[in-house]
Write a protein that holds these residues in place. Structure first.
Motif, short mmCIF file in Angstrom:
data_model
loop_
_atom_site.label_atom_id
_atom_site.label_comp_id
_atom_site.label_asym_id
_atom_site.label_seq_id
_atom_site.Cartn_x
_atom_site.Cartn_y
_atom_site.Cartn_z
N ILE A 18 0.87 -1.18 0.00
CA ILE A 18 0.00 0.00 0.00
C ILE A 18 0.90 1.22 0.00
O ILE A 18 1.87 1.28 0.75
CB ILE A 18 -0.92 0.01 1.24
N PRO A 19 0.64 2.23 -0.86
CA PRO A 19 1.49 3.43 -0.91
C PRO A 19 1.65 4.06 0.47
O PRO A 19 0.73 4.04 1.30
CB PRO A 19 0.72 4.36 -1.86
N ILE A 20 2.83 4.62 0.72
CA ILE A 20 3.17 5.14 2.05
C ILE A 20 2.14 6.14 2.55
O ILE A 20 1.67 6.06 3.68
CB ILE A 20 4.57 5.80 2.01
N ALA A 21 1.78 7.12 1.70
CA ALA A 21 0.85 8.16 2.13
C ALA A 21 -0.50 7.57 2.53
O ALA A 21 -1.09 7.96 3.55
CB ALA A 21 0.66 9.18 1.00
N VAL A 22 -0.97 6.61 1.75
CA VAL A 22 -2.26 5.97 2.04
C VAL A 22 -2.17 5.14 3.32
O VAL A 22 -3.07 5.18 4.18
CB VAL A 22 -2.72 5.09 0.85
N ALA A 23 -1.08 4.39 3.47
CA ALA A 23 -0.89 3.53 4.65
C ALA A 23 -0.88 4.35 5.93
O ALA A 23 -1.49 3.96 6.93
CB ALA A 23 0.40 2.73 4.51
N ILE A 24 -0.20 5.49 5.90
CA ILE A 24 -0.12 6.34 7.10
C ILE A 24 -1.50 6.84 7.51
O ILE A 24 -1.90 6.74 8.66
CB ILE A 24 0.84 7.52 6.85
N GLY A 25 -2.21 7.41 6.55
CA GLY A 25 -3.54 7.95 6.85
C GLY A 25 -4.55 6.86 7.20
O GLY A 25 -5.35 7.01 8.13
N LEU A 26 -4.47 5.75 6.47
CA LEU A 26 -5.44 4.66 6.69
C LEU A 26 -5.26 4.02 8.06
O LEU A 26 -6.24 3.59 8.69
CB LEU A 26 -5.28 3.62 5.58
N THR A 27 -4.03 3.95 8.55
CA THR A 27 -3.78 3.39 9.89
C THR A 27 -4.53 4.18 10.95
O THR A 27 -5.20 3.61 11.83
CB THR A 27 -2.27 3.39 10.20
N ALA A 28 -4.44 5.50 10.87
CA ALA A 28 -5.16 6.34 11.83
C ALA A 28 -6.66 6.15 11.70
O ALA A 28 -7.39 6.05 12.72
CB ALA A 28 -4.79 7.81 11.61
N VAL A 29 -7.15 6.08 10.47
CA VAL A 29 -8.60 5.90 10.24
C VAL A 29 -9.07 4.58 10.84
O VAL A 29 -10.10 4.51 11.53
CB VAL A 29 -8.90 5.95 8.73
N VAL A 30 -8.31 3.50 10.59
CA VAL A 30 -8.69 2.17 11.09
C VAL A 30 -8.81 2.16 12.61
O VAL A 30 -9.78 1.63 13.17
CB VAL A 30 -7.65 1.11 10.63
N PHE A 31 -7.86 2.78 13.31
CA PHE A 31 -7.88 2.75 14.77
C PHE A 31 -8.96 3.66 15.34
O PHE A 31 -9.53 3.36 16.40
CB PHE A 31 -6.50 3.09 15.33
N PHE A 32 -9.23 4.76 14.67
CA PHE A 32 -10.36 5.60 15.12
C PHE A 32 -11.67 4.81 15.03
O PHE A 32 -12.49 4.82 15.95
CB PHE A 32 -10.45 6.87 14.28
N VAL A 33 -11.88 4.13 13.91
CA VAL A 33 -13.11 3.36 13.70
C VAL A 33 -13.18 2.19 14.68
O VAL A 33 -14.21 1.93 15.30
CB VAL A 33 -13.19 2.85 12.24
N ALA A 34 -12.03 1.48 14.84
CA ALA A 34 -12.00 0.30 15.71
C ALA A 34 -12.31 0.65 17.16
O ALA A 34 -12.85 -0.18 17.91
CB ALA A 34 -10.64 -0.39 15.62
N GLN A 35 -11.99 1.87 17.57
CA GLN A 35 -12.20 2.28 18.95
C GLN A 35 -13.51 3.07 19.13
O GLN A 35 -13.72 3.68 20.17
CB GLN A 35 -11.02 3.14 19.44
N GLY A 36 -14.35 3.04 18.08
CA GLY A 36 -15.65 3.71 18.17
C GLY A 36 -15.54 5.22 18.21
O GLY A 36 -16.38 5.90 18.81
N GLN A 37 -14.51 5.77 17.58
CA GLN A 37 -14.30 7.22 17.59
C GLN A 37 -14.41 7.79 16.17
O GLN A 37 -13.69 8.72 15.81
CB GLN A 37 -12.92 7.53 18.18
N SER A 38 -15.32 7.24 15.39
CA SER A 38 -15.45 7.64 13.98
C SER A 38 -15.75 9.12 13.82
O SER A 38 -15.41 9.72 12.79
CB SER A 38 -16.57 6.82 13.31
N SER A 39 -16.38 9.74 14.80
CA SER A 39 -16.73 11.14 14.68
C SER A 39 -15.50 12.03 14.51
O SER A 39 -15.57 13.10 13.90
CB SER A 39 -17.53 11.60 15.91
N PHE A 40 -14.36 11.55 15.02
CA PHE A 40 -13.13 12.36 14.91
C PHE A 40 -12.55 12.36 13.50
O PHE A 40 -11.64 13.13 13.21
CB PHE A 40 -12.09 11.86 15.91
N LEU A 41 -13.08 11.51 12.63
CA LEU A 41 -12.61 11.51 11.24
C LEU A 41 -13.00 12.81 10.53
O LEU A 41 -12.47 13.11 9.45
CB LEU A 41 -13.19 10.31 10.48
N ALA A 42 -13.92 13.55 11.12
CA ALA A 42 -14.26 14.87 10.56
C ALA A 42 -13.06 15.80 10.56
O ALA A 42 -13.00 16.78 9.81
CB ALA A 42 -15.41 15.48 11.35
#
Length: 429
Positions: A18-42
């Motif tokens: 996975i491209p570096i830029a995508v991997a970095i951002g996607l990691t943060a997104v995955v953990f926000f969603v996994a911890q029930g903090q999806s609202s912070f993706l705003a």
């Protein structure tokens, strides 16, 4: 545990291409969603935008442009000829010339990949023509190219300054002596290998040839003097210096008639692509950095290190180990963006000077540029040397040892890096 999970997921994404830029951002997104903090993706768009709008970051595209303009013009050939007249007769011959010419070119481009891809082709061709084995020649080119971001100006120093709010001017000055020591260490490595490997050398140049090559290279040699001199005297900022470097490179290209207006659009487009790729990484990494702070990862690490009774020396060794491992898998700029939000919180705890830390971090990511599977300088050199990545990486081992030795020296003797900025700008400047 959370920290290890985050970096494990990030490395896994990188390993599956996975491209570096995508991997970095996607990691943060995955953990926000996994911890029930999806609202912070705003916050994602706002953090990505704010991460790329700093005034200091404007220097990056212009230093990239300056390097591309110099590589397309005849500046690199003139510098190489002058370096050859100076040290071509030293044991190791054209290999020594490659290191010296890279040290000079470092004062203009600030990019290891630009050095490897541009000046590196001239160096490689000259060494092969002189009788060097292609793998040995390619390794010297790759090793020498890593001097570029240490001797000022430096794109990594600009990025480090933007992240940590450390003075870029002080960082530039701090890199000068370690960069010179780094070059001397590589020259020593080549000198030691010259006789066992029967590396050819040039006849000693006469004074006439030295003078002719110097006059031909005089204007390019003035570029670092203008850039660093202007910054240290306060005549212009590092960001303004990057614009001046680009204009100066453009003027030299037209003056020497090595550059035409027809070539400018292609150079601009290449610079634009390189800038966009780097800025995309910076944008997603800014969101990742905010995510680590939001999850209080630096605080957790401080607590853990304090519990283990870690000393300042222990902390430095931990940083060296972490960055060396990450350097095998992640681009150097991405390492800065991922780790610095954490490290910059820990440095004051252990009394580590942030200017010297910037030099040490930059030296460490230069080692990463020479280690597979993601060594950017290896790929840049292999693209024209065609010797194979793993063969090239094996031949680079002496230069890795040289850089590591300089890194450890600077890490534990900070005066090597700090003497010049303290002398020129004052201890508190």
């Amino acid at each position: 545990m959370l920290t290890l999970s985050i970096f494990a997921v990030l490395l896994l994404m990188l390993l599956i291409d996975i491209p570096i830029a995508v991997a970095i951002g996607l990691t943060a997104v995955v953990f926000f969603v996994a911890q029930g903090q999806s609202s912070f993706l705003a916050m994602l768009p706002q953090r990505m935008y704010s991460g790329t709008t700093g005034f200091t970051l404007l220097a990056i595209p212009f230093f990239i442009l300056a390097g591309n303009l110099m590589n397309c013009g005849g500046t690199t050939q003139r510098l190489f000829r002058f370096a050859r007249a100076l040290v071509g007769h030293v044991p190791g011959g054209v290999g020594q010339v490659s290191v010296v010419s890279s040290m000079i070119f470092s004062g203009m481009s600030g990019s290891a990949v630009a050095d490897a891809a541009g000046l590196g082709q001239i160096q490689h061709r000259a060494m092969v023509d002189a009788g060097y084995k292609p793998t040995i020649s390619a390794a010297i080119v790759a090793g020498a190219s890593t001097i570029g971001p240490v001797i000022p100006p430096s794109i990594p120093f600009v990025l480090y300054g933007a992240i940590t709010s450390v003075s870029v001017s002080r960082l530039f000055l701090a890199g000068a002596i370690p960069g010179a020591v780094m070059g001397l260490a590589m020259m020593l490595a080549i000198w030691l290998m010259a006789k066992p490997r029967n590396l050819p050398k040039d006849p000693r140049a006469n004074l006439h040839e030295i003078w002719d090559s110097f006059t031909a290279a005089f204007l390019p040699l003035m570029a670092p003097v203008i850039i660093i001199g202007g910054i240290t005297t306060g005549f212009f900022t590092p960001t303004e210096a990057s614009v001046i470097a680009s204009l100066y490179a453009l003027a030299l290209g037209f003056l020497y008639r090595d550059l035409t207006w027809k070539e400018i659009p292609a150079i601009l487009f290449t610079s634009l692509k390189q800038t966009c790729g780097l800025m995309f990484i910076i944008a997603t990494a800014n969101f990742f950095g905010w995510f680590t702070i939001f999850e209080r990862i630096p605080d957790a690490l401080i607590t853990q290190l304090a519990a283990f009774g870690t000393t300042a020396t222990g902390f430095i060794w931990i940083v060296i180990a972490i960055v060396l491992v990450l350097g095998c898998f992640i681009d150097g700029n991405a390492i800065f963006l991922i780790t610095l939000p954490i490290f910059m919180k820990l440095c004051p705890l252990y009394g580590v000077d942030m200017v010297n830390f910037g030099v040490v971090m930059t030296l460490l990511i230069m080692i990463g540029n020479l280690t597979p599977p993601v060594g950017m300088c290896l790929f840049a050199v292999e693209s024209f040397a065609k010797v194979g990545i793993w063969s090239l990486a094996y031949e680079c081992f002496p230069y890795l040892i040289a850089i590591l030795a300089v890194t450890i020296l600077c890490a534990f003797v900070p005066e090597i890096a700090l003497w010049l900025p303290n002398y020129v700008m004052g201890a508190a400047g």
